[in-house]
Design a protein around this motif. Structure first.
Motif, PDB file in Angstrom:
ATOM      1  N   SER A  44      40.200  34.963  57.889  1.00  0.00           N
ATOM      2  CA  SER A  44      41.702  35.215  57.513  1.00  0.00           C
ATOM      3  C   SER A  44      41.904  36.667  58.498  1.00  0.00           C
ATOM      4  O   SER A  44      41.072  37.585  58.473  1.00  0.00           O
ATOM      5  CB  SER A  44      41.810  35.460  55.974  1.00  0.00           C
ATOM      6  OG  SER A  44      43.327  35.766  55.859  1.00  0.00           O
ATOM      7  N   TYR A 368      37.451  32.023  49.799  1.00  0.00           N
ATOM      8  CA  TYR A 368      38.810  31.331  50.264  1.00  0.00           C
ATOM      9  C   TYR A 368      38.400  29.788  49.987  1.00  0.00           C
ATOM     10  O   TYR A 368      37.283  29.341  50.177  1.00  0.00           O
ATOM     11  CB  TYR A 368      38.855  31.446  51.799  1.00  0.00           C
ATOM     12  CG  TYR A 368      39.241  32.870  52.412  1.00  0.00           C
ATOM     13  CD1 TYR A 368      40.438  33.394  52.108  1.00  0.00           C
ATOM     14  CD2 TYR A 368      38.144  33.815  52.459  1.00  0.00           C
ATOM     15  CE1 TYR A 368      40.729  34.684  52.380  1.00  0.00           C
ATOM     16  CE2 TYR A 368      38.398  35.019  52.719  1.00  0.00           C
ATOM     17  CZ  TYR A 368      39.732  35.516  52.837  1.00  0.00           C
ATOM     18  OH  TYR A 368      39.952  36.822  53.207  1.00  0.00           O
ATOM     19  N   GLU A 412      43.009  41.599  45.272  1.00  0.00           N
ATOM     20  CA  GLU A 412      43.840  40.800  46.049  1.00  0.00           C
ATOM     21  C   GLU A 412      43.895  39.329  46.190  1.00  0.00           C
ATOM     22  O   GLU A 412      42.894  38.445  46.053  1.00  0.00           O
ATOM     23  CB  GLU A 412      43.705  41.212  47.626  1.00  0.00           C
ATOM     24  CG  GLU A 412      44.705  40.471  48.676  1.00  0.00           C
ATOM     25  CD  GLU A 412      43.934  41.001  50.168  1.00  0.00           C
ATOM     26  OE1 GLU A 412      44.046  42.095  50.332  1.00  0.00           O
ATOM     27  OE2 GLU A 412      43.821  39.975  51.133  1.00  0.00           O
ATOM     28  N   SER A 414      45.657  35.891  48.090  1.00  0.00           N
ATOM     29  CA  SER A 414      46.570  35.488  49.344  1.00  0.00           C
ATOM     30  C   SER A 414      46.648  34.025  49.490  1.00  0.00           C
ATOM     31  O   SER A 414      45.885  33.167  48.850  1.00  0.00           O
ATOM     32  CB  SER A 414      45.643  35.841  50.466  1.00  0.00           C
ATOM     33  OG  SER A 414      44.482  35.316  50.769  1.00  0.00           O
ATOM     34  N   TYR A 415      47.450  33.394  50.129  1.00  0.00           N
ATOM     35  CA  TYR A 415      48.061  32.178  50.211  1.00  0.00           C
ATOM     36  C   TYR A 415      48.551  32.022  51.655  1.00  0.00           C
ATOM     37  O   TYR A 415      49.272  32.850  52.169  1.00  0.00           O
ATOM     38  CB  TYR A 415      49.115  31.657  49.351  1.00  0.00           C
ATOM     39  CG  TYR A 415      49.763  30.305  49.689  1.00  0.00           C
ATOM     40  CD1 TYR A 415      48.982  29.163  49.858  1.00  0.00           C
ATOM     41  CD2 TYR A 415      51.015  30.261  49.592  1.00  0.00           C
ATOM     42  CE1 TYR A 415      49.246  27.968  49.893  1.00  0.00           C
ATOM     43  CE2 TYR A 415      51.634  28.840  49.857  1.00  0.00           C
ATOM     44  CZ  TYR A 415      50.752  27.726  49.905  1.00  0.00           C
ATOM     45  OH  TYR A 415      51.197  26.614  50.280  1.00  0.00           O
ATOM     46  N   GLN A 416      47.968  30.847  52.442  1.00  0.00           N
ATOM     47  CA  GLN A 416      48.454  30.673  53.960  1.00  0.00           C
ATOM     48  C   GLN A 416      48.876  29.292  53.918  1.00  0.00           C
ATOM     49  O   GLN A 416      48.128  28.169  54.390  1.00  0.00           O
ATOM     50  CB  GLN A 416      47.231  30.974  54.692  1.00  0.00           C
ATOM     51  CG  GLN A 416      47.595  30.911  56.222  1.00  0.00           C
ATOM     52  CD  GLN A 416      46.260  31.582  56.929  1.00  0.00           C
ATOM     53  OE1 GLN A 416      45.524  32.539  56.708  1.00  0.00           O
ATOM     54  NE2 GLN A 416      46.538  31.545  58.292  1.00  0.00           N
ATOM     55  N   ARG A 422      50.716  34.126  56.134  1.00  0.00           N
ATOM     56  CA  ARG A 422      50.245  34.591  55.280  1.00  0.00           C
ATOM     57  C   ARG A 422      50.845  35.349  54.121  1.00  0.00           C
ATOM     58  O   ARG A 422      51.468  36.476  54.483  1.00  0.00           O
ATOM     59  CB  ARG A 422      48.822  35.377  55.685  1.00  0.00           C
ATOM     60  CG  ARG A 422      47.943  35.772  54.419  1.00  0.00           C
ATOM     61  CD  ARG A 422      46.718  36.422  55.157  1.00  0.00           C
ATOM     62  NE  ARG A 422      46.949  37.770  55.533  1.00  0.00           N
ATOM     63  CZ  ARG A 422      46.123  38.369  56.175  1.00  0.00           C
ATOM     64  NH1 ARG A 422      45.165  37.721  56.809  1.00  0.00           N
ATOM     65  NH2 ARG A 422      46.658  39.441  56.858  1.00  0.00           N
ATOM     66  N   MET A 424      50.691  37.687  50.515  1.00  0.00           N
ATOM     67  CA  MET A 424      49.333  38.389  49.838  1.00  0.00           C
ATOM     68  C   MET A 424      50.171  39.128  48.878  1.00  0.00           C
ATOM     69  O   MET A 424      51.152  40.114  49.102  1.00  0.00           O
ATOM     70  CB  MET A 424      48.881  39.284  50.982  1.00  0.00           C
ATOM     71  CG  MET A 424      47.572  40.050  50.307  1.00  0.00           C
ATOM     72  SD  MET A 424      47.265  41.253  51.654  1.00  0.00           S
ATOM     73  CE  MET A 424      48.559  42.480  51.377  1.00  0.00           C
ATOM     74  N   GLN A 426      48.648  42.263  46.367  1.00  0.00           N
ATOM     75  CA  GLN A 426      47.296  43.248  46.488  1.00  0.00           C
ATOM     76  C   GLN A 426      47.757  44.368  45.342  1.00  0.00           C
ATOM     77  O   GLN A 426      48.740  45.016  45.305  1.00  0.00           O
ATOM     78  CB  GLN A 426      47.307  44.054  47.844  1.00  0.00           C
ATOM     79  CG  GLN A 426      45.850  44.808  48.014  1.00  0.00           C
ATOM     80  CD  GLN A 426      45.980  45.278  49.350  1.00  0.00           C
ATOM     81  OE1 GLN A 426      46.474  46.743  49.723  1.00  0.00           O
ATOM     82  NE2 GLN A 426      45.381  44.588  50.261  1.00  0.00           N
TER      83      GLN A 426
END
Length: 461
Positions: A44, A368, A412, A414-416, A422, A424, A426
């Motif tokens: 990432s 991930y 944190e 996150s999603y892509q 991306r 995020m 946090q």
């Protein structure tokens, strides 16, 4: 109600934008050059895979040279600080609880020849705060790394046995390929308008975009890495490496005297989907107390660090972990006698001790799934010698007991959805801030008042 609006309205806007961008065909420069997806080089961004590390050590030269090796990046975010008011009810940091463009970057990045390549970043900071306390957009050179490389392949020509090169860069550790060192270490993206601790080691970003670093390195059989570099103030022909920095105002930047050595040694092992690195790095720097008074004596900072990184890169599961420990010895041979005599050098440090120590420890663990969904837990701890002259009681930013100690954690998610976007969320929590858990500034402020929730969207073009 404020927190609900903070999270869901910006998130909805970002998801709509993500759906629109699915048809976009623009790609970052390195992906275009290599013909690989971003996941080949990055777990990432900017966390590198083994392939990404070899690409960087190889001078960014793998693949076909592009006519226009240009890429762009932008970040849009929303920061919520638990208590953003000082004792008089004024905001401590600007533009919280609102969606804002935080930064945009333009990259000149890629292959010039089979032996020469570069990564040059220019960044516009939309949340820059000037000396008057006003938010004014500002641009300048960012992380930069130019490399000249050579290779010796194995007899069967299946791999590189010796990889060697020279690098010119402008931020200590920006040239490093493991994400346990400061320049590209975690947090990879942090709230640009959050409230941060007062103390930090010199090697942990204090010289960024202020120096010209020149060094040489070798990487043997993907196992042993060694580098020696030298840092000088980026003046003269190298002044472009700190373009946009405030070099004329006392305290605007740091100025080094002469040559300042940096070293890096690492043992690296790769097997199957796993890789492991154990290493050490460090810097000895002689710093003028006031950058506008280069004829004065200097203070010396000696930073010695140990670090480690582990990666498991599978399909669909990926695990990464980094750790680093930095110990800094501060020798105030210039500043302490001047302070003791009641005549400090310009705006330089005013220590109450002739020598101090600062220690920083960081640990980060990420998971991930399917290169899309990520979760990270990080811990950080800074501690050191009590010095009221350096860390100072009596202000929101200072320490009421003169200690530099701060510690906390980061969680944190996150999603892509696509490789060039991306999202995020946090959260940063402080257990101790500038020396204490409670009343650290003398005005009743607690460490947890600085806790931050940060929503961020990162785009690459």
């Amino acid at each position: 109600m404020k927190l609900t609006r903070f999270v869901f309205l910006p998130l909805a806007a970002m998801l709509i934008l993500a759906a629109v961008m699915r048809r976009a065909e623009a790609v970052p420069a390195f992906a275009r050059q290599t013909g690989q997806a971003c996941a080949a080089c990055h777990v990432s961004f900017p966390e590198l895979t083994p392939y990404g590390r070899m690409f960087k050590l190889g001078g960014y030269t793998i693949g076909q040279r592009q006519t226009l090796p240009i890429a762009a990046m932008a970040q849009v975010g929303d920061t919520h600080v638990k208590n953003n008011k000082d004792g008089q009810g004024n905001a401590i940091v600007p533009k919280t609880d609102q969606l804002a463009l935080s930064a945009a970057s333009l990259f000149l990045a890629g292959k010039a020849t089979d032996n020469l390549g570069a990564f040059v970043q220019w960044t516009y900071n939309n949340l820059n705060v000037n000396d008057a306390g006003k938010t004014v957009g500002h641009s300048g050179i960012d992380n930069t790394d130019i490399r000249l490389v050579g290779r010796v392949v194995n007899e069967d020509k299946t791999d590189v046995r010796w990889l060697y090169g020279a690098t010119l860069h402008n931020n200590p550790t920006v040239q490093d390929v493991w994400n346990s060192t400061p320049a590209f270490g975690y947090p990879f993206t942090a709230p640009p308008n959050g409230i941060g601790p007062i103390a930090g080691t010199l090697i942990d970003g204090a010289l960024a975009q202020q120096v010209a670093g020149m060094g040489g390195y070798v990487f043997w059989n993907r196992t042993v890495y060694a580098e020696l570099s030298d840092y000088r103030t980026a003046d003269g022909v190298f002044s472009w490496l700190r373009a946009g920095q405030d070099t004329h105002t006392p305290g605007g930047v740091l100025r080094l005297k002469g040559n300042n050595p940096y070293w890096r040694f690492a043992y690296n092992r790769e097997w199957g989907a796993n890789s492991l690195m154990l290493g050490t790095y460090g810097l000895i720097a002689d710093v003028y107390p006031d950058d506008t008074l280069p004829g004065t004596p200097t203070d010396r900072y000696t930073d010695v660090a140990a670090d480690a990184q582990y990666q498991y890169i599978g399909d669909p599961n990926t695990i990464t972990a980094q750790a680093t420990y930095i110990r800094e010895k501060q020798d105030y041979s210039a500043s302490y006698p001047a302070t003791l005599a009641g005549n400090p050098i310009g705006v330089g440090p005013t220590p109450t001790n002739p020598r101090d120590t600062l220690r920083t420890a960081k640990f980060k663990l990420s998971y991930y799934y399917d290169h899309r969904y990520g979760a990270t837990l990080a811990l950080f701890d800074t501690s050191g010698t009590t010095d009221a002259g350096l860390y100072g009681p009596g202000s929101v930013g200072g320490s009421n007991n003169g200690r530099p100690d701060s510690r906390g954690y980061i969680v944190e998610l996150s999603y892509q959805p696509i490789q060039y976007l991306r999202l995020m969320l946090q959260y940063t929590g402080f257990d101790k801030f500038n020396g204490a858990r409670r009343n650290y500034d003398g005005f009743g402020r607690t460490a947890s008042d600085n806790n931050m929730l940060f929503l961020n969207a990162w785009f690459a073009f």
